[in-house]
Design a protein around this motif. Structure first.
Motif, short mmCIF file in Angstrom:
data_model
loop_
_atom_site.label_atom_id
_atom_site.label_comp_id
_atom_site.label_asym_id
_atom_site.label_seq_id
_atom_site.Cartn_x
_atom_site.Cartn_y
_atom_site.Cartn_z
N ASP A 33 0.84 -1.19 0.00
CA ASP A 33 0.00 0.00 0.00
C ASP A 33 0.89 1.25 0.00
OD1 ASP A 33 -1.50 -2.24 0.80
OD2 ASP A 33 -2.95 -1.00 1.87
N ASN A 34 0.84 2.03 -1.06
CA ASN A 34 1.54 3.32 -1.14
C ASN A 34 2.99 3.28 -0.66
OD1 ASN A 34 -0.65 5.02 -2.15
ND2 ASN A 34 -1.65 4.59 -0.20
N ARG A 37 5.13 6.45 -0.11
CA ARG A 37 4.76 7.40 0.94
C ARG A 37 5.20 6.94 2.33
NH1 ARG A 37 0.77 11.25 -0.73
NH2 ARG A 37 0.39 11.65 1.46
N TRP A 50 1.22 8.50 5.45
CA TRP A 50 1.20 7.23 4.73
C TRP A 50 -0.20 6.67 4.90
CZ3 TRP A 50 0.36 2.24 6.86
CH2 TRP A 50 0.41 1.21 5.90
N ASP A 53 -4.40 1.45 1.26
CA ASP A 53 -5.41 1.50 0.21
C ASP A 53 -6.78 1.50 0.89
OD1 ASP A 53 -3.31 1.29 -1.60
OD2 ASP A 53 -3.57 -0.86 -1.90
#
Length: 157
Positions: A33-34, A37, A50, A53
Motif C-alpha cells: 500500500d503506497n 509514501r 502514509w 489502500d
C-alpha cells in the motif's frame, strides 16, 4: 585521553524519540500500500501521511493486515510508540522482527491499541531490544482505510 588509566565510557543514549534508519511498507499479501509514501510517517509532519489502500472489506478478508517496518541502526529497547493518525478505530499491533524482511509468523506482538484519532501512545512493557519494529494494522479505520501522519519511536531509559 584520561591520565588515570581509565578509558572513557560511551555515553548511553538518552531516553526519548529515536528516528529509524529506514521505514518501508511491510506487506504479506498482494501489492504493498503506497510504498513511496512510507517515509512520510517519520518526517515529523503529521500533515503528510502514509495511507493504506481503501479496501472493499475489513481485514482479514483480503490480507491479514498491512503496516510499516522501521529499521534502526542497532537494537534498541523501546518503551512506547506514539502514532498520530486521523483514522479512529484503526487497530494497531507493534511487533518486533528478527530481520528487515521477516515472515509474519517470525514477528512478535509487544503492544496493541485501538487508535482514537490524533495521538495514541502504545506502551511496550518489557519489550526485548530490537533493531526492527513493525507498526501492523490488523483492523482498518472508518471507511476500511487508515492513515498514519506521524510515528514516534520512544527509547526506554
Amino acid at each position: 585521553t584520561p591520565s588515570n588509566g581509565e578509558t572513557a565510557q560511551p555515553t548511553p543514549e538518552p531516553a526519548g524519540p529515536i528516528t529509524p534508519a529506514s521505514i518501508e511498507v511491510y506487506n504479506v499479501g498482494g501489492t504493498p500500500d503506497n510504498p513511496k509514501r512510507a517515509g512520510m510517517a517519520t518526517d515529523g509532519d503529521p500533515g503528510t501521511e502514509w495511507r493504506t489502500d481503501t479496501y472493499k472489506q475489513q481485514f482479514p478478508a483480503l490480507k491479514p493486515g498491512v503496516g510499516l517496518i522501521a529499521s534502526f541502526a542497532e537494537s534498541v529497547k523501546f518503551s512506547s510508540v506514539v502514532i498520530d493518525s486521523p483514522s479512529p478505530n484503526t487497530v494497531i499491533q507493534i511487533r518486533t522482527a528478527p530481520s528487515g524482511d521477516p515472515e509474519l509468523e517470525e514477528t512478535k506482538i509487544i503492544g496493541e491499541a485501538t487508535l482514537q484519532g490524533g495521538k495514541t501512545e502504545i506502551k511496550l512493557a518489557n519489550a526485548e531490544p530490537s533493531q526492527y519494529l513493525i507498526v501492523w494494522i490488523t483492523k482498518l479505520g472508518d471507511g476500511n482505510k487508515s492513515a498514519i501522519g506521524d510515528l514516534q519511536f520512544i527509547r526506554a531509559r
